[in-house]
Design a protein around this motif. Sequence first.
Motif, PDB file in Angstrom:
ATOM      1  N   TRP A  71     132.771  33.970  14.515  1.00  0.00           N
ATOM      2  CA  TRP A  71     131.465  34.369  13.987  1.00  0.00           C
ATOM      3  C   TRP A  71     131.401  35.905  14.158  1.00  0.00           C
ATOM      4  O   TRP A  71     130.781  36.742  13.209  1.00  0.00           O
ATOM      5  CB  TRP A  71     130.082  33.878  14.639  1.00  0.00           C
ATOM      6  N   ALA A  72     131.837  36.528  15.093  1.00  0.00           N
ATOM      7  CA  ALA A  72     131.640  37.950  15.266  1.00  0.00           C
ATOM      8  C   ALA A  72     132.975  38.834  14.526  1.00  0.00           C
ATOM      9  O   ALA A  72     132.872  40.060  14.476  1.00  0.00           O
ATOM     10  CB  ALA A  72     132.026  38.432  16.546  1.00  0.00           C
ATOM     11  N   PHE A  73     133.570  38.075  13.589  1.00  0.00           N
ATOM     12  CA  PHE A  73     134.682  38.754  12.941  1.00  0.00           C
ATOM     13  C   PHE A  73     134.806  38.314  11.578  1.00  0.00           C
ATOM     14  O   PHE A  73     134.246  37.165  11.232  1.00  0.00           O
ATOM     15  CB  PHE A  73     136.206  38.505  13.685  1.00  0.00           C
ATOM     16  N   PRO A  74     135.204  39.195  10.635  1.00  0.00           N
ATOM     17  CA  PRO A  74     135.258  38.996   9.129  1.00  0.00           C
ATOM     18  C   PRO A  74     136.244  37.579   9.010  1.00  0.00           C
ATOM     19  O   PRO A  74     137.196  37.604   9.709  1.00  0.00           O
ATOM     20  CB  PRO A  74     135.743  40.158   8.426  1.00  0.00           C
ATOM     21  N   ASP A  75     135.919  36.790   7.995  1.00  0.00           N
ATOM     22  CA  ASP A  75     136.584  35.652   7.581  1.00  0.00           C
ATOM     23  C   ASP A  75     137.819  36.085   6.800  1.00  0.00           C
ATOM     24  O   ASP A  75     138.032  35.824   5.537  1.00  0.00           O
ATOM     25  CB  ASP A  75     135.850  34.641   6.840  1.00  0.00           C
ATOM     26  N   ASP A  76     138.842  36.818   7.479  1.00  0.00           N
ATOM     27  CA  ASP A  76     139.785  37.477   6.656  1.00  0.00           C
ATOM     28  C   ASP A  76     141.449  37.037   7.443  1.00  0.00           C
ATOM     29  O   ASP A  76     141.260  37.674   8.724  1.00  0.00           O
ATOM     30  CB  ASP A  76     139.700  38.984   6.631  1.00  0.00           C
ATOM     31  N   PRO A  77     142.207  36.597   6.812  1.00  0.00           N
ATOM     32  CA  PRO A  77     143.391  36.131   7.558  1.00  0.00           C
ATOM     33  C   PRO A  77     144.318  37.454   8.008  1.00  0.00           C
ATOM     34  O   PRO A  77     145.258  37.569   8.694  1.00  0.00           O
ATOM     35  CB  PRO A  77     144.047  35.271   6.629  1.00  0.00           C
ATOM     36  N   GLY A  78     143.860  38.750   7.441  1.00  0.00           N
ATOM     37  CA  GLY A  78     144.700  39.868   7.510  1.00  0.00           C
ATOM     38  C   GLY A  78     144.110  40.738   8.716  1.00  0.00           C
ATOM     39  O   GLY A  78     143.114  40.435   9.418  1.00  0.00           O
ATOM     40  N   PRO A  79     144.785  41.898   9.003  1.00  0.00           N
ATOM     41  CA  PRO A  79     144.341  42.856   9.869  1.00  0.00           C
ATOM     42  C   PRO A  79     142.715  43.126   9.789  1.00  0.00           C
ATOM     43  O   PRO A  79     142.143  43.360  10.903  1.00  0.00           O
ATOM     44  CB  PRO A  79     144.894  44.301   9.521  1.00  0.00           C
ATOM     45  N   ARG A  80     142.126  43.208   8.665  1.00  0.00           N
ATOM     46  CA  ARG A  80     140.751  43.473   8.917  1.00  0.00           C
ATOM     47  C   ARG A  80     139.854  42.139   9.544  1.00  0.00           C
ATOM     48  O   ARG A  80     138.832  42.413  10.387  1.00  0.00           O
ATOM     49  CB  ARG A  80     140.142  43.128   7.407  1.00  0.00           C
ATOM     50  N   GLY A  81     140.468  40.858   9.958  1.00  0.00           N
ATOM     51  CA  GLY A  81     139.960  40.248  10.496  1.00  0.00           C
ATOM     52  C   GLY A  81     140.099  40.122  11.908  1.00  0.00           C
ATOM     53  O   GLY A  81     139.687  39.289  12.825  1.00  0.00           O
TER      54      GLY A  81
ATOM     55  N   GLY B 221     140.402  31.883   6.584  1.00  0.00           N
ATOM     56  CA  GLY B 221     140.561  32.853   7.723  1.00  0.00           C
ATOM     57  C   GLY B 221     141.535  32.603   8.879  1.00  0.00           C
ATOM     58  O   GLY B 221     141.740  33.502   9.703  1.00  0.00           O
ATOM     59  N   TRP B 222     142.070  31.556   8.754  1.00  0.00           N
ATOM     60  CA  TRP B 222     143.114  31.079   9.837  1.00  0.00           C
ATOM     61  C   TRP B 222     144.416  31.633   9.387  1.00  0.00           C
ATOM     62  O   TRP B 222     144.818  31.375   8.472  1.00  0.00           O
ATOM     63  CB  TRP B 222     143.087  29.573  10.137  1.00  0.00           C
ATOM     64  N   SER B 223     145.308  32.272  10.160  1.00  0.00           N
ATOM     65  CA  SER B 223     146.514  32.658   9.937  1.00  0.00           C
ATOM     66  C   SER B 223     147.331  32.848  11.275  1.00  0.00           C
ATOM     67  O   SER B 223     146.748  32.921  12.482  1.00  0.00           O
ATOM     68  CB  SER B 223     146.299  34.068   8.920  1.00  0.00           C
ATOM     69  N   PRO B 224     148.695  33.075  11.096  1.00  0.00           N
ATOM     70  CA  PRO B 224     149.483  33.450  12.270  1.00  0.00           C
ATOM     71  C   PRO B 224     149.056  34.703  13.046  1.00  0.00           C
ATOM     72  O   PRO B 224     148.893  34.834  14.216  1.00  0.00           O
ATOM     73  CB  PRO B 224     150.922  33.301  11.909  1.00  0.00           C
ATOM     74  N   LEU B 225     148.658  35.852  12.181  1.00  0.00           N
ATOM     75  CA  LEU B 225     148.245  37.004  12.800  1.00  0.00           C
ATOM     76  C   LEU B 225     146.957  36.882  13.605  1.00  0.00           C
ATOM     77  O   LEU B 225     147.102  37.258  14.738  1.00  0.00           O
ATOM     78  CB  LEU B 225     147.856  37.946  11.567  1.00  0.00           C
TER      79      LEU B 225
END
Length: 253
Positions: free
Chosen positions: A160-170, A232-236
Amino acid sequence: MRVSSAANRHWWDGNADDYQVEHGEFLGDSTFIWGPEGLDEASAGLLGEVKDRDVLEIGCGAAQCGRWLVSQGARVAAFDISHRQLRHSQRIDLDSGLTVPVVQADAEELPFSAGSFDLVCSAYGAMPFVADPAAVLAEVRRVLRPGGRFVFSTSHPIRWAFPDDPGPRGLTSDRSYFDRTPYAERDGSRVTYIEHHHTLGDWIALIVASGLRMEGLVEPEWPEGHTGVWGGWSPLRGHHLPGTAIFICGAQP
């Protein structure tokens, strides 16, 4: 119908087809996957023995998890708020030869008798979307038999505290973990989609207050070799932040 229930019923009815096209291969037709990390109940064994048990699946979608339970010898009932998702369940029943009895229902008002089930489970079904999780937990406690178990997965609260973004922004927090304002999408004044946030402490307090026992918490790690991206789920992100929380709860004997 409640605002959250009405909004999410409408959203899932409108998006069920795309969801099954995008995620159907990952979920399988009769596989019990707890979340985007791919943790499989066949290997995790979080429900314990399921053969000859009466099992209820909450927010079943196309009932992939329920179908796996049937394949293991369980007696299964399942429900979802979305009629369109249940049509996909019927389609897969016909294709697979494994049938799950399903009904359209709201998780806050279960259409089942008290003490009907040995196990209740939910893989991202209903719990992130309901406005009153205490009502759902009370209903689960009502339909569980003494000594039964409820296991459910949901988005890990830290997300919840992070953007729902699979990349570095997340990877950079942009809001307070303690801000419990629901995430809502609107069409004018009408709410069309909504999710609710509860901290880990909130969830534990709700579980205990319902009369269930908190027996375990699983935070699946992102497995090596899993290259898939799901929203927003990703290996990163998965190698830095937990994406899923699985709560294991027991009914008093």
